[in-house]
Scaffold this active site. Structure first.
Site, PDB file in Angstrom:
ATOM      1  N   GLY A  98      40.138  38.140  36.504  1.00  8.31           N
ATOM      2  CA  GLY A  98      39.117  38.239  35.966  1.00  8.31           C
ATOM      3  C   GLY A  98      38.771  39.630  35.325  1.00  8.31           C
ATOM      4  CD  GLN A  99      41.432  45.499  35.918  1.00  9.21           C
ATOM      5  OE1 GLN A  99      42.356  45.025  36.359  1.00  9.21           O
ATOM      6  NE2 GLN A  99      41.165  46.750  35.845  1.00  9.21           N
ATOM      7  CG  HIS A 105      35.473  47.896  37.184  1.00 11.83           C
ATOM      8  ND1 HIS A 105      36.922  47.916  36.467  1.00 11.83           N
ATOM      9  CD2 HIS A 105      34.854  47.016  37.246  1.00 11.83           C
ATOM     10  CE1 HIS A 105      36.722  46.676  36.103  1.00 11.83           C
ATOM     11  NE2 HIS A 105      35.793  46.127  36.373  1.00 11.83           N
TER      12      HIS A 105
END
Length: 119
Positions: A98-99, A105
């Site tokens: 899901g990046q 971050h």
């Protein structure tokens, strides 16, 4: 060069002040801002000012800055008063996880029940 700002990186542009964000905390090494598509009442991204594509590469190259990201994540939770009820710190690594922005971050999520395992 590793750690250097990338011209095509959205988060590098936020660090530089070229793209607006709702910043909630800043330190010498990090910037924390509200997610534009929040998944919980508290949904803040904590990013290092230096560019690394994901949490693993950041941790190997700059372990002190990786620790700063975690320290600031805890400070965000305290600032938003989710530290007592519980919060989650999530690092998505890779598109399959899901990046979508390839600048390390942490997502700080809280303010509602966060069942495990997530989606």
């Amino acid at each position: 060069m590793a750690g250097e700002p990338q011209a095509d990186c959205l988060f590098c542009k936020i660090v530089a002040g070229d793209v607006p964000a709702t910043v909630v905390r800043e330190s010498a090494t990090t910037v924390a801002f509200r997610d534009i598509n929040p998944q919980a009442p508290t949904h803040v991204l904590v990013i290092p000012r230096v560019h690394y594509p994901d949490a693993g590469t950041l941790a190997v190259a700059e372990p002190a800055i990786a620790a700063d990201v975690l320290t600031e994540a805890a400070a965000v939770a305290a600032q938003d008063k989710t530290d007592a009820s519980g919060y989650r710190i999530v690092f998505n690594t890779g598109a399959g996880a899901g990046q979508t922005v390839f600048h390390a971050h942490a997502h700080v999520l809280g303010g509602r029940g966060l069942n495990w395992p997530p989606g």
